[in-house]
Design a protein around this motif. Structure first.
Motif, PDB file in Angstrom:
ATOM      1  N   ALA A  99       1.218  -1.218   0.211  1.00  0.00           N
ATOM      2  CA  ALA A  99      -0.423  -0.277  -0.282  1.00  0.00           C
ATOM      3  C   ALA A  99       1.454   1.530   0.129  1.00  0.00           C
ATOM      4  N   VAL A 100       0.841   1.931  -1.183  1.00  0.00           N
ATOM      5  CA  VAL A 100       1.848   3.072  -0.850  1.00  0.00           C
ATOM      6  C   VAL A 100       0.548   4.727  -1.426  1.00  0.00           C
ATOM      7  N   GLN A 101       1.565   5.552  -0.435  1.00  0.00           N
ATOM      8  CA  GLN A 101       0.177   6.801  -0.430  1.00  0.00           C
ATOM      9  C   GLN A 101       1.148   7.910  -0.174  1.00  0.00           C
ATOM     10  N   ASN A 102       1.856   9.217  -1.247  1.00  0.00           N
ATOM     11  CA  ASN A 102       2.410   9.868  -0.918  1.00  0.00           C
ATOM     12  C   ASN A 102       3.395   9.706  -1.476  1.00  0.00           C
ATOM     13  N   GLY A 103       3.720   8.686  -1.643  1.00  0.00           N
ATOM     14  CA  GLY A 103       5.431   7.689  -2.732  1.00  0.00           C
ATOM     15  C   GLY A 103       5.488   7.130  -1.462  1.00  0.00           C
ATOM     16  N   LYS A 104       4.937   6.933  -0.431  1.00  0.00           N
ATOM     17  CA  LYS A 104       5.316   6.311   0.236  1.00  0.00           C
ATOM     18  C   LYS A 104       4.957   4.309   0.929  1.00  0.00           C
ATOM     19  N   SER A 105       5.718   4.145   1.159  1.00  0.00           N
ATOM     20  CA  SER A 105       5.116   2.711   1.337  1.00  0.00           C
ATOM     21  C   SER A 105       4.564   2.780   3.037  1.00  0.00           C
ATOM     22  N   LEU A 106       2.627   2.429   3.602  1.00  0.00           N
ATOM     23  CA  LEU A 106       2.302   2.079   4.360  1.00  0.00           C
ATOM     24  C   LEU A 106       1.768   0.524   5.212  1.00  0.00           C
ATOM     25  N   ASP A 107       2.425   0.500   4.293  1.00  0.00           N
ATOM     26  CA  ASP A 107       1.760  -1.135   4.449  1.00  0.00           C
ATOM     27  C   ASP A 107       2.328  -2.622   3.669  1.00  0.00           C
ATOM     28  N   THR A 108       2.741  -3.572   4.282  1.00  0.00           N
ATOM     29  CA  THR A 108       3.456  -4.597   2.230  1.00  0.00           C
ATOM     30  C   THR A 108       3.559  -5.781   3.175  1.00  0.00           C
ATOM     31  N   SER A 109       2.964  -6.882   2.317  1.00  0.00           N
ATOM     32  CA  SER A 109       2.468  -8.685   2.902  1.00  0.00           C
ATOM     33  C   SER A 109       4.270  -8.736   3.155  1.00  0.00           C
ATOM     34  N   MET A 110       4.809  -9.209   2.385  1.00  0.00           N
ATOM     35  CA  MET A 110       6.145  -9.687   3.494  1.00  0.00           C
ATOM     36  C   MET A 110       6.545  -9.147   4.605  1.00  0.00           C
ATOM     37  N   GLY A 111       6.667  -9.644   5.299  1.00  0.00           N
ATOM     38  CA  GLY A 111       7.193  -9.519   6.872  1.00  0.00           C
ATOM     39  C   GLY A 111       8.761  -9.258   7.490  1.00  0.00           C
ATOM     40  N   PHE A 112       8.703  -9.834   8.028  1.00  0.00           N
ATOM     41  CA  PHE A 112      10.792 -10.224   9.061  1.00  0.00           C
ATOM     42  C   PHE A 112      11.486 -10.810   8.256  1.00  0.00           C
ATOM     43  N   SER A 113      10.628 -11.681   7.218  1.00  0.00           N
ATOM     44  CA  SER A 113      11.438 -12.552   6.084  1.00  0.00           C
ATOM     45  C   SER A 113      10.484 -12.176   4.429  1.00  0.00           C
ATOM     46  N   PRO A 114      11.020 -12.963   3.680  1.00  0.00           N
ATOM     47  CA  PRO A 114      10.559 -12.695   2.253  1.00  0.00           C
ATOM     48  C   PRO A 114       9.234 -14.250   2.249  1.00  0.00           C
ATOM     49  N   LEU A 115       9.336 -15.049   3.686  1.00  0.00           N
ATOM     50  CA  LEU A 115       8.242 -15.859   3.694  1.00  0.00           C
ATOM     51  C   LEU A 115       6.535 -15.819   3.394  1.00  0.00           C
ATOM     52  N   ALA A 116       6.648 -14.190   4.527  1.00  0.00           N
ATOM     53  CA  ALA A 116       4.809 -13.709   4.437  1.00  0.00           C
ATOM     54  C   ALA A 116       4.406 -13.311   2.923  1.00  0.00           C
ATOM     55  N   GLY A 117       3.211 -13.508   3.484  1.00  0.00           N
ATOM     56  CA  GLY A 117       1.891 -13.012   2.939  1.00  0.00           C
ATOM     57  C   GLY A 117       1.697 -13.600   1.410  1.00  0.00           C
ATOM     58  N   LEU A 118       1.969 -13.186   0.416  1.00  0.00           N
ATOM     59  CA  LEU A 118       1.089 -14.146  -0.875  1.00  0.00           C
ATOM     60  C   LEU A 118       1.729 -15.357  -1.020  1.00  0.00           C
ATOM     61  N   VAL A 119       1.212 -16.440  -1.538  1.00  0.00           N
ATOM     62  CA  VAL A 119       1.740 -17.395  -1.926  1.00  0.00           C
ATOM     63  C   VAL A 119       2.664 -16.880  -3.042  1.00  0.00           C
ATOM     64  N   MET A 120       3.580 -18.012  -3.410  1.00  0.00           N
ATOM     65  CA  MET A 120       4.172 -18.052  -3.910  1.00  0.00           C
ATOM     66  C   MET A 120       5.060 -19.121  -4.480  1.00  0.00           C
ATOM     67  N   GLY A 121       6.154 -18.854  -5.643  1.00  0.00           N
ATOM     68  CA  GLY A 121       6.949 -19.880  -6.452  1.00  0.00           C
ATOM     69  C   GLY A 121       6.975 -21.049  -5.661  1.00  0.00           C
ATOM     70  N   THR A 122       7.452 -21.150  -4.893  1.00  0.00           N
ATOM     71  CA  THR A 122       7.902 -22.345  -3.693  1.00  0.00           C
ATOM     72  C   THR A 122       7.887 -21.793  -2.176  1.00  0.00           C
ATOM     73  N   ARG A 123       7.807 -20.262  -1.756  1.00  0.00           N
ATOM     74  CA  ARG A 123       6.917 -20.450  -0.975  1.00  0.00           C
ATOM     75  C   ARG A 123       5.632 -19.957  -0.025  1.00  0.00           C
TER      76      ARG A 123
END
Length: 398
Positions: free
Chosen positions: A217-241
């Motif tokens: 989520a981006v507003q005013n050119g700044k990231s306000l929230d994002t699905s990946m977290g402490f590592s790139p494992l979190a959030g959406l379903v991916m190729g191998t994650r």
């Protein structure tokens, strides 16, 4: 000023050579499916009228072998664009994890390398970035090595978005928080979207769908929230994650005989689309779907459903939405996945034009219907250009 950009993914190696400050590259290259029997390399020269292209399908077992191929092509007698490696002033590297230490492009020193190594456990699929740095130092000894960090764009997250509801000491002493990734891509496409809309304060949702997937989520050119977290494992379903998963599953597996290392491998390298279908590449999964494979159909529905949930969530975070952005390999090229994601989102003002969605056109394009309050944009990402511009800015400031 010649600046070579290296963008190493878990199974790919992309590169571009720029004569900065010009934004058009002299050549581009892509090495895909490294480590498989389907690996190939495509090298395109762009500073000659005939724009020669070399494409070879051959086994490329490691990123080191791929790097040797790209170096040979850069100085090749027929399709080369340089005469000697010393002509290159700097190498800009995409580095996945910069923690809270790196918020901008940084010249790589032994101390910086040590810090990058300390983040290896948080991005286990991307230690290859470091390998490419070391190869580049040996191959281009006179060039300055510059790191541009995927996490840097997300340092604007408010604390209530990047903190986890765990004891305070785990953040203060161990640095456990949301870092976010794919920031270089999200920054590039969100800036392009704001310019396209003529609105620097636009409320945007950027969806990066490749082998790794994330949404921001981006507003005013700044990231306000994002699905990946402490590592790139979190959030959406991916190729191998796996993406988001109940942490109790990890405890359950360990209690039933899995080692922590096995669980790590399972969730990072054996899950996602590969866990469902045996294939991590959505092109292969799409072929299975077209052949009527029910598992591939279910996997794709799950993939799209997870994105759809985040769109609803981030529209709430933004308190509205001006544009939805699709980018990266799947986001830019898979019209079926885009259609599945946008389906039944009319309550948010998202209306897809199916003919526009199905037509492949170069550059930025709108695929929303004319009556859609929310723009749906396909914007080709260009992490290499973003890295080149940040690297050039750093060198100019010296």
């Amino acid at each position: 000023m010649y600046i070579l950009i290296i963008n190493a993914g878990s199974s790919s190696l992309k590169y571009q050579l720029f004569d900065m400050p010009a934004i058009e590259p002299l050549c581009t290259g892509l090495i895909e499916r490294i480590g498989t029997d389907q690996s190939f390399i495509r090298h395109t020269v762009l500073n000659r009228p005939d724009n020669p292209v070399i494409e070879r399908h051959e086994p490329i077992a490691t990123h080191a072998q791929g790097f040797a191929q790209l170096v040979a092509l850069l100085s090749d007698a027929e399709v080369g664009v340089i005469k000697h490696p010393d002509e290159i002033r700097a190498i800009g590297h995409r580095v996945v994890h910069g923690g809270e230490n790196f918020t901008r492009a940084t010249q790589i020193t032994p101390a910086v390398k040590e810090k990058i190594r300390s983040y290896f456990p948080l991005a286990p699929l991307h230690t290859i970035n470091y390998v490419c740095i070391e190869i580049a130092e040996q191959t281009f000894p006179k060039a300055k090595q510059i790191a541009v960090f995927d996490t840097a764009f997300h340092q604007s997250l408010p604390e209530y978005a990047f903190r986890y509801a765990i004891p305070e000491a785990l953040y203060r002493q161990e640095g456990i928080r949301v870092y976010g990734f794919h920031g270089t891509s999200h920054k590039y496409v969100s800036e392009k979207a704001a310019s396209w809309l003529g609105n620097p304060n636009a409320k945007l949702i950027s969806i990066h769908l490749g082998n790794g997937c994330s949404i921001t989520a981006v507003q005013n050119g700044k990231s306000l929230d994002t699905s990946m977290g402490f590592s790139p494992l979190a959030g959406l379903v991916m190729g191998t994650r796996s993406g988001d998963i109940d942490p109790a599953v990890i405890f359950y597996l360990i209690e039933h005989g899995y080692t922590p290392e096995q669980v790590n491998t399972l969730l990072n390298k054996q899950s996602g689309m590969a866990g469902f279908t045996g294939f991590s590449d959505m092109r292969d999964v799409r072929k299975l779907r077209e052949e009527g494979d029910p598992t591939a159909e279910l996997a794709t529905e799950l993939y799209a459903y997870r994105v759809k949930k985040y769109i609803g969530s981030y529209t709430a975070v933004l308190n509205g939405l001006d544009a939805l952005i699709f980018t990266a390999g799947v986001g830019e090229n898979d019209s079926d996945v885009r259609a599945r994601i946008c389906q039944h989102l009319d309550y948010l003002g998202i209306h897809l034009d199916f003919d526009k969605n199905a037509a492949f056109l170069p550059g930025i394009r709108e695929i929303n219907s004319t009556e859609s309050p929310v723009k749906i944009l396909v914007i080709p990402t260009n992490e290499e250009l973003e890295i080149a511009q940040q690297s050039y800015t750093l060198l100019q400031a010296e």
